[in-house]
Design an enzyme around this catalytic site. Structure first.
Site, PDB file in Angstrom:
ATOM      1  N   GLU A   1       0.853  -1.196   0.000  1.00  0.00           N
ATOM      2  CA  GLU A   1       0.000   0.000   0.000  1.00  0.00           C
ATOM      3  C   GLU A   1       0.885   1.240   0.000  1.00  0.00           C
ATOM      4  OE1 GLU A   1      -3.597   0.138   2.451  1.00  0.00           O
ATOM      5  OE2 GLU A   1      -2.847   2.029   3.272  1.00  0.00           O
TER       6      GLU A   1
ATOM      7  N   THR B   1      -3.997   4.786  -1.454  1.00  0.00           N
ATOM      8  CA  THR B   1      -5.036   5.297  -0.547  1.00  0.00           C
ATOM      9  C   THR B   1      -5.726   6.524  -1.140  1.00  0.00           C
ATOM     10  OG1 THR B   1      -3.583   6.754   0.694  1.00  0.00           O
ATOM     11  CG2 THR B   1      -3.758   4.479   1.476  1.00  0.00           C
ATOM     12  N   TYR B   2      -6.846   6.862  -0.520  1.00  0.00           N
ATOM     13  CA  TYR B   2      -7.677   7.977  -0.990  1.00  0.00           C
ATOM     14  C   TYR B   2      -8.177   8.703   0.255  1.00  0.00           C
ATOM     15  CZ  TYR B   2     -11.548  10.305  -3.432  1.00  0.00           C
ATOM     16  OH  TYR B   2     -12.395  11.226  -3.974  1.00  0.00           O
TER      17      TYR B   2
ATOM     18  N   HIS C   1      -8.156   2.931  -3.729  1.00  0.00           N
ATOM     19  CA  HIS C   1      -9.062   3.107  -2.592  1.00  0.00           C
ATOM     20  C   HIS C   1     -10.068   4.196  -2.960  1.00  0.00           C
ATOM     21  CE1 HIS C   1      -6.005   1.547   0.634  1.00  0.00           C
ATOM     22  NE2 HIS C   1      -5.771   1.001  -0.535  1.00  0.00           N
TER      23      HIS C   1
ATOM     24  N   ARG D   1     -15.744   3.440   3.758  1.00  0.00           N
ATOM     25  CA  ARG D   1     -16.535   4.555   4.248  1.00  0.00           C
ATOM     26  C   ARG D   1     -15.643   5.788   4.414  1.00  0.00           C
ATOM     27  NH1 ARG D   1     -18.317   5.207  10.360  1.00  0.00           N
ATOM     28  NH2 ARG D   1     -16.120   5.771  10.363  1.00  0.00           N
ATOM     29  N   GLY D   2     -14.440   5.598   4.997  1.00  0.00           N
ATOM     30  CA  GLY D   2     -13.583   6.736   5.321  1.00  0.00           C
ATOM     31  C   GLY D   2     -13.949   7.306   6.676  1.00  0.00           C
ATOM     32  N   ASP D   3     -13.182   8.263   7.127  1.00  0.00           N
ATOM     33  CA  ASP D   3     -13.468   8.940   8.403  1.00  0.00           C
ATOM     34  C   ASP D   3     -13.910  10.351   8.106  1.00  0.00           C
ATOM     35  OD1 ASP D   3     -12.939   6.809  10.199  1.00  0.00           O
ATOM     36  OD2 ASP D   3     -10.808   7.043   9.751  1.00  0.00           O
TER      37      ASP D   3
ATOM     38  N   LYS E   1     -21.777  -6.284   4.403  1.00  0.00           N
ATOM     39  CA  LYS E   1     -20.934  -5.568   3.431  1.00  0.00           C
ATOM     40  C   LYS E   1     -20.416  -6.540   2.367  1.00  0.00           C
ATOM     41  CE  LYS E   1     -16.862  -3.692   4.878  1.00  0.00           C
ATOM     42  NZ  LYS E   1     -15.935  -2.690   5.430  1.00  0.00           N
TER      43      LYS E   1
ATOM     44  N   GLN F   1      -7.245  -4.243   8.778  1.00  0.00           N
ATOM     45  CA  GLN F   1      -6.498  -3.174   9.440  1.00  0.00           C
ATOM     46  C   GLN F   1      -5.242  -3.833  10.024  1.00  0.00           C
ATOM     47  OE1 GLN F   1      -8.345   0.114  11.977  1.00  0.00           O
ATOM     48  NE2 GLN F   1      -7.903  -1.445  13.478  1.00  0.00           N
TER      49      GLN F   1
END
Ligand code: FAD
Length: 295
Positions: free
Chosen positions: A17, A48-49, A79, A109-111, A164, A175
């Site tokens: 990643e 990542t995004y 991502h 989802r993201g934060d 999901k 994670q």
């Protein structure tokens, strides 16, 4: 190539990643990193995004993923988060990915970013049908061996994870974790819950004590005594800490590969030296399980 095809042909899939630079001007640094990572021949590289994903209106995630495919001939996994976006923003990104020939997306989802506009999405499971309808994408998702930090417990988190996966995920990436026994117990639980998608174990080689303290505060992973002893003993010596952090990650990887884990996802933190050391240590093991899958 679809990443799900890799899981069809390999017992153990290895990926890295990387994250985009905060500014567009930093993009050459990530290309230098990728130059080095490509020689390690991972099965795919994810990008990542998020807050750092856009610079001056340019979607660096898509740009970097396109380069991984076009220049390095490695499959990219882009991502994509949804909690800070409207549906039209998401559709624009998907159309950009599609036009670049990118067919693998990690649906997240993201934060929540403070001050972001109201979103059309609440959970990653709502993003999955949107991606499916937008093109011929292979969709992966995130999972949490110790439970997601916002969930009331692992059992509840696994109920949502099953939902999901059933929405259309072909594989999962965990994670980071530092205690393999938590991963094995998670795998038993998700199998009992009927989740059959292959799971890649997310491994982060820790080479900086502050970095891990920040990550733990953000995502709540537990730190085994053996791990904190290493951090405390070598924190004043960057070289010793780096070598101990790499050795710890390698030990985790050896155990995971030997135990039949379907893949390893290395959080490289854009550090090719660390990725190289790990890949050199486990490359022959991965080749061995892929060449002799029945043993
Ligand atoms: P979800 O699957 O939506 O879950 C979020 C929470 O909601 C969980 O607690 C879940 O139990 C709960 N939940 C889900 N569905 C329901 C429901 N129907 N009802 C009630 N509760 C529900 N972040 C970035 O910003 N950019 C990245 O590039 C990025 N890459 C990542 C890569 C990996 C491999 C991982 C593991 C995480 C990554 N993250 C990234 C972080 C991720 O965005 C956060 O962990 C986020 O808080 C959760 O995302 P998710 O997709 O797992 O969310």
């Amino acid at each position: 190539m679809k990443i799900s095809d890799l899981f069809g042909s390999k017992k153990c899939v290895l990926s890295f990643e990387v994250f985009p630079p905060k500014k567009e001007s930093g993009v050459n640094t990530i290309y230098d990193t990728l130059e080095n990572l490509k020689n390690l021949k991972p099965d795919f590289i994810s990008v990542t995004y998020g807050a750092g994903g856009y610079a001056n209106g340019v979607n660096l995630t898509s740009e970097i993923a396109a380069r991984i495919k076009r220049v390095y001939n490695i499959e990219p996994l882009a991502h994509l988060t949804c909690i800070n976006s409207g549906k039209s923003d998401v559709l624009n990104v998907l159309s950009e990915l599609s036009s670049q020939g990118i067919s693998n997306v990690l649906a997240l989802r993201g934060d929540r970013v403070e001050g972001a506009a109201a979103s059309d999405f609440t959970y990653a499971s709502e993003l999955i049908p949107v991606i499916k309808n937008a093109g011929d994408f292979d969709i992966a998702g995130a999972c949490y061996p110790e439970g997601h930090i916002e969930s009331s417990g692992l059992d509840e988190d696994i109920i949502h994870l099953k939902n999901k996966v059933d929405s259309g995920l072909s594989h999962l990436i965990t994670q980071l974790f530092f205690d393999n026994s938590l991963f094995y117990s998670f795998m038993e639980k998700i199998q009992k819950a009927g989740i059959r998608a292959p799971v890649q174990a997310g491994i982060m080689p820790v080479i900086n004590k502050k970095q891990i303290e920040r990550i733990v505060s953000l995502c709540g992973v537990s730190l085994p005594v053996k791990f904190t002893k290493i951090m405390n003993r070598y924190e004043g010596n960057p070289e010793a800490l780096r070598d101990a952090g790499i050795a710890y990650a390698v030990e985790q990887c050896v155990d995971l590969i030997t135990s039949g884990t379907r893949g390893l996802h290395i959080y490289t933190m854009n550090n090719p030296y660390v990725a190289q050391k790990i890949t050199e240590s486990i490359g022959s093991l991965i080749r061995c399980v892929n060449e002799n899958p029945e043993q």
